[in-house]
Design a protein around this motif. Structure first.
Motif, PDB file in Angstrom:
ATOM      1  N   ALA A  45      -6.580   9.079 -14.469  1.00  0.00           N
ATOM      2  CA  ALA A  45      -6.996   7.812 -13.884  1.00  0.00           C
ATOM      3  C   ALA A  45      -5.840   6.814 -13.839  1.00  0.00           C
ATOM      4  O   ALA A  45      -5.634   6.125 -12.828  1.00  0.00           O
ATOM      5  N   ALA A  46      -5.058   6.752 -14.916  1.00  0.00           N
ATOM      6  CA  ALA A  46      -3.935   5.811 -14.957  1.00  0.00           C
ATOM      7  C   ALA A  46      -2.870   6.170 -13.924  1.00  0.00           C
ATOM      8  O   ALA A  46      -2.379   5.300 -13.189  1.00  0.00           O
ATOM      9  N   MET A  47      -2.523   7.463 -13.844  1.00  0.00           N
ATOM     10  CA  MET A  47      -1.498   7.896 -12.893  1.00  0.00           C
ATOM     11  C   MET A  47      -1.983   7.758 -11.456  1.00  0.00           C
ATOM     12  O   MET A  47      -1.208   7.432 -10.547  1.00  0.00           O
ATOM     13  N   SER A  48      -3.269   8.000 -11.230  1.00  0.00           N
ATOM     14  CA  SER A  48      -3.816   7.865  -9.880  1.00  0.00           C
ATOM     15  C   SER A  48      -3.807   6.410  -9.427  1.00  0.00           C
ATOM     16  O   SER A  48      -3.518   6.113  -8.263  1.00  0.00           O
ATOM     17  N   ASN A  49      -4.130   5.513 -10.340  1.00  0.00           N
ATOM     18  CA  ASN A  49      -4.077   4.086  -9.998  1.00  0.00           C
ATOM     19  C   ASN A  49      -2.646   3.644  -9.685  1.00  0.00           C
ATOM     20  O   ASN A  49      -2.416   2.853  -8.757  1.00  0.00           O
ATOM     21  N   GLU A  50      -1.698   4.165 -10.442  1.00  0.00           N
ATOM     22  CA  GLU A  50      -0.295   3.837 -10.182  1.00  0.00           C
ATOM     23  C   GLU A  50       0.140   4.366  -8.817  1.00  0.00           C
ATOM     24  O   GLU A  50       0.816   3.674  -8.052  1.00  0.00           O
ATOM     25  N   PHE A  51      -0.276   5.607  -8.511  1.00  0.00           N
ATOM     26  CA  PHE A  51       0.054   6.191  -7.211  1.00  0.00           C
ATOM     27  C   PHE A  51      -0.593   5.405  -6.076  1.00  0.00           C
ATOM     28  O   PHE A  51       0.030   5.157  -5.037  1.00  0.00           O
ATOM     29  N   ALA A  52      -1.852   5.021  -6.254  1.00  0.00           N
ATOM     30  CA  ALA A  52      -2.562   4.292  -5.201  1.00  0.00           C
ATOM     31  C   ALA A  52      -1.878   2.978  -4.879  1.00  0.00           C
ATOM     32  O   ALA A  52      -1.801   2.569  -3.707  1.00  0.00           O
ATOM     33  N   ALA A  53      -1.374   2.292  -5.905  1.00  0.00           N
ATOM     34  CA  ALA A  53      -0.683   1.024  -5.671  1.00  0.00           C
ATOM     35  C   ALA A  53       0.587   1.225  -4.847  1.00  0.00           C
ATOM     36  O   ALA A  53       0.927   0.406  -3.984  1.00  0.00           O
ATOM     37  N   LYS A  54       1.303   2.314  -5.094  1.00  0.00           N
ATOM     38  CA  LYS A  54       2.522   2.599  -4.337  1.00  0.00           C
ATOM     39  C   LYS A  54       2.214   3.138  -2.943  1.00  0.00           C
ATOM     40  O   LYS A  54       2.973   2.904  -1.995  1.00  0.00           O
ATOM     41  N   ALA A  55       1.111   3.873  -2.824  1.00  0.00           N
ATOM     42  CA  ALA A  55       0.789   4.526  -1.553  1.00  0.00           C
ATOM     43  C   ALA A  55       0.153   3.578  -0.554  1.00  0.00           C
ATOM     44  O   ALA A  55       0.259   3.803   0.662  1.00  0.00           O
ATOM     45  N   ARG A  56      -0.500   2.530  -1.021  1.00  0.00           N
ATOM     46  CA  ARG A  56      -1.226   1.630  -0.117  1.00  0.00           C
ATOM     47  C   ARG A  56      -0.338   1.043   0.988  1.00  0.00           C
ATOM     48  O   ARG A  56      -0.705   1.124   2.162  1.00  0.00           O
ATOM     49  N   PRO A  57       0.839   0.476   0.687  1.00  0.00           N
ATOM     50  CA  PRO A  57       1.677  -0.058   1.780  1.00  0.00           C
ATOM     51  C   PRO A  57       2.111   1.022   2.769  1.00  0.00           C
ATOM     52  O   PRO A  57       2.153   0.760   3.984  1.00  0.00           O
ATOM     53  N   LEU A  58       2.444   2.205   2.285  1.00  0.00           N
ATOM     54  CA  LEU A  58       2.859   3.292   3.174  1.00  0.00           C
ATOM     55  C   LEU A  58       1.720   3.723   4.075  1.00  0.00           C
ATOM     56  O   LEU A  58       1.920   4.001   5.270  1.00  0.00           O
ATOM     57  N   LEU A  59       0.515   3.774   3.515  1.00  0.00           N
ATOM     58  CA  LEU A  59      -0.643   4.179   4.304  1.00  0.00           C
ATOM     59  C   LEU A  59      -0.954   3.163   5.384  1.00  0.00           C
ATOM     60  O   LEU A  59      -1.236   3.523   6.544  1.00  0.00           O
ATOM     61  N   GLU A  60      -0.899   1.904   5.051  1.00  0.00           N
ATOM     62  CA  GLU A  60      -1.196   0.865   6.036  1.00  0.00           C
ATOM     63  C   GLU A  60      -0.159   0.817   7.150  1.00  0.00           C
ATOM     64  O   GLU A  60      -0.482   0.469   8.288  1.00  0.00           O
ATOM     65  N   ASP A  61       1.088   1.177   6.833  1.00  0.00           N
ATOM     66  CA  ASP A  61       2.149   1.198   7.845  1.00  0.00           C
ATOM     67  C   ASP A  61       2.226   2.534   8.584  1.00  0.00           C
ATOM     68  O   ASP A  61       3.103   2.728   9.422  1.00  0.00           O
ATOM     69  N   ARG A  62       1.314   3.459   8.270  1.00  0.00           N
ATOM     70  CA  ARG A  62       1.309   4.797   8.868  1.00  0.00           C
ATOM     71  C   ARG A  62       2.614   5.552   8.594  1.00  0.00           C
ATOM     72  O   ARG A  62       3.049   6.387   9.380  1.00  0.00           O
ATOM     73  N   ASP A  63       3.224   5.302   7.466  1.00  0.00           N
ATOM     74  CA  ASP A  63       4.436   6.033   7.078  1.00  0.00           C
ATOM     75  C   ASP A  63       4.009   7.281   6.303  1.00  0.00           C
ATOM     76  O   ASP A  63       4.110   7.347   5.072  1.00  0.00           O
ATOM     77  N   PHE A  64       3.522   8.281   7.020  1.00  0.00           N
ATOM     78  CA  PHE A  64       2.925   9.437   6.380  1.00  0.00           C
ATOM     79  C   PHE A  64       3.952  10.358   5.716  1.00  0.00           C
ATOM     80  O   PHE A  64       3.655  10.970   4.690  1.00  0.00           O
ATOM     81  N   GLU A  65       5.133  10.476   6.296  1.00  0.00           N
ATOM     82  CA  GLU A  65       6.143  11.341   5.693  1.00  0.00           C
ATOM     83  C   GLU A  65       6.639  10.791   4.350  1.00  0.00           C
ATOM     84  O   GLU A  65       6.720  11.541   3.370  1.00  0.00           O
ATOM     85  N   PRO A  66       6.981   9.499   4.259  1.00  0.00           N
ATOM     86  CA  PRO A  66       7.312   8.950   2.934  1.00  0.00           C
ATOM     87  C   PRO A  66       6.142   9.051   1.953  1.00  0.00           C
ATOM     88  O   PRO A  66       6.347   9.248   0.748  1.00  0.00           O
ATOM     89  N   LEU A  67       4.919   8.922   2.472  1.00  0.00           N
ATOM     90  CA  LEU A  67       3.747   9.052   1.617  1.00  0.00           C
ATOM     91  C   LEU A  67       3.642  10.467   1.056  1.00  0.00           C
ATOM     92  O   LEU A  67       3.321  10.671  -0.119  1.00  0.00           O
ATOM     93  N   LEU A  68       3.933  11.460   1.898  1.00  0.00           N
ATOM     94  CA  LEU A  68       3.917  12.850   1.434  1.00  0.00           C
ATOM     95  C   LEU A  68       5.002  13.075   0.378  1.00  0.00           C
ATOM     96  O   LEU A  68       4.763  13.759  -0.632  1.00  0.00           O
ATOM     97  N   HIS A 210     -14.056   8.121  -6.439  1.00  0.00           N
ATOM     98  CA  HIS A 210     -12.851   7.406  -6.010  1.00  0.00           C
ATOM     99  C   HIS A 210     -11.945   8.322  -5.182  1.00  0.00           C
ATOM    100  O   HIS A 210     -11.350   7.885  -4.192  1.00  0.00           O
ATOM    101  N   MET A 211     -11.861   9.579  -5.580  1.00  0.00           N
ATOM    102  CA  MET A 211     -11.042  10.518  -4.817  1.00  0.00           C
ATOM    103  C   MET A 211     -11.635  10.762  -3.431  1.00  0.00           C
ATOM    104  O   MET A 211     -10.906  10.889  -2.439  1.00  0.00           O
ATOM    105  N   GLN A 212     -12.951  10.824  -3.333  1.00  0.00           N
ATOM    106  CA  GLN A 212     -13.600  10.985  -2.030  1.00  0.00           C
ATOM    107  C   GLN A 212     -13.312   9.792  -1.138  1.00  0.00           C
ATOM    108  O   GLN A 212     -13.029   9.951   0.060  1.00  0.00           O
ATOM    109  N   HIS A 213     -13.394   8.600  -1.708  1.00  0.00           N
ATOM    110  CA  HIS A 213     -13.097   7.402  -0.920  1.00  0.00           C
ATOM    111  C   HIS A 213     -11.647   7.403  -0.448  1.00  0.00           C
ATOM    112  O   HIS A 213     -11.359   7.046   0.707  1.00  0.00           O
ATOM    113  N   ALA A 214     -10.730   7.811  -1.331  1.00  0.00           N
ATOM    114  CA  ALA A 214      -9.312   7.839  -0.963  1.00  0.00           C
ATOM    115  C   ALA A 214      -9.046   8.859   0.131  1.00  0.00           C
ATOM    116  O   ALA A 214      -8.313   8.579   1.089  1.00  0.00           O
TER     117      ALA A 214
END
Length: 233
Positions: A45-68, A210-214
């Motif tokens: 849960a802790a690591m997933s929350n940390e990842f989600a915080a970093k991934a959110r800007p990339l996802l909103e900008d459609r930067d899928f390769e950096p997200l991968l 939460h994983m389903q929502h993500a």
């Protein structure tokens, strides 16, 4: 006449000792599983929350390769949410390449990613719930094992009556104490296992939701990116 636990243990027969040892072993195994799963779930849960915080800007900008790249980083190689996102994105890129080469859009890349996310989430859910079967089995069988010990204790009590030639308290006290203690151990182990099982199940269900929502949010962004991409580009 008072009997200590040591005296009761010494008076137990072979079968009664086996039952008592089996119940204690089940309790220890359940405790180990409970502690290990709580630690695993807390770290996930802790690591997933940390990842989600970093991934959110990339996802909103459609930067899928950096997200991968982020999802496949060494920091998150054993974390469920980044692994799930990596599976979905890899499927999306693979299918998008296929569509570009073959001009075949029967199944869109976003749809393939959604299917892959569904399959992989089931796999990750199974990994997260590893060991829960021990808790479920302990909670359901420990009372019956304790009951078996009770039957053995009652038999021992009747044997004491027969050996003493009467039904005095001294003749039956050891057998009755043996029966009650084994029953109590079985109930304590079962109640503890059931409570921990229900607690962990509730936490796992919440984490999986939460994983389903993500994963659903990722598919939405992938579909939006697909609609904005011209064929062949």
């Amino acid at each position: 006449m008072e009997l200590s636990l040591l005296e009761i243990w010494e008076s137990m027969g072979f079968l009664s000792r086996l039952v008592a040892i089996g119940l204690v072993a089940m309790g220890v195994a359940s405790l180990f599983v409970a502690i290990e799963r709580v630690l695993v779930l807390g770290k996930a849960a802790a690591m997933s929350n940390e990842f989600a915080a970093k991934a959110r800007p990339l996802l909103e900008d459609r930067d899928f390769e950096p997200l991968l790249d982020l999802a496949k980083g060494k920091d998150y190689e054993r974390t469920p949410l980044p692994r799930l996102m990596a599976f979905g994105l890899e499927s999306y890129f693979s299918q998008r390449k296929h569509v570009i080469n073959d001009d075949d859009e029967a199944v869109t890349p976003a749809e393939m990613a959604r299917r892959e996310l569904t399959r992989r989430q089931q796999q990750l859910d199974s990994e997260l719930r590893r060991g829960m079967g021990i808790l479920a089995s302990t909670g359901s069988t420990a009372p019956f094992i304790g009951l078996f010990g009770t039957v053995i204790g009652i038999i021992t009590a009747f044997q004491g009556i027969a050996a003493a030639g009467g039904g005095g308290l001294e003749a039956v006290s050891a057998g009755i104490a043996e029966a009650l203690i084994v029953t109590a151990v079985g109930l304590v182990v079962a109640i503890g296992a059931v409570l921990v099982f229900n607690y962990l199940t509730a936490r796992f269900d919440k984490f999986e939701m939460h994983m389903q929502h993500a994963s659903g949010e990722l598919v939405d962004f992938l579909e939006g990116a697909g609609r904005g991409r011209k064929p062949g580009k």
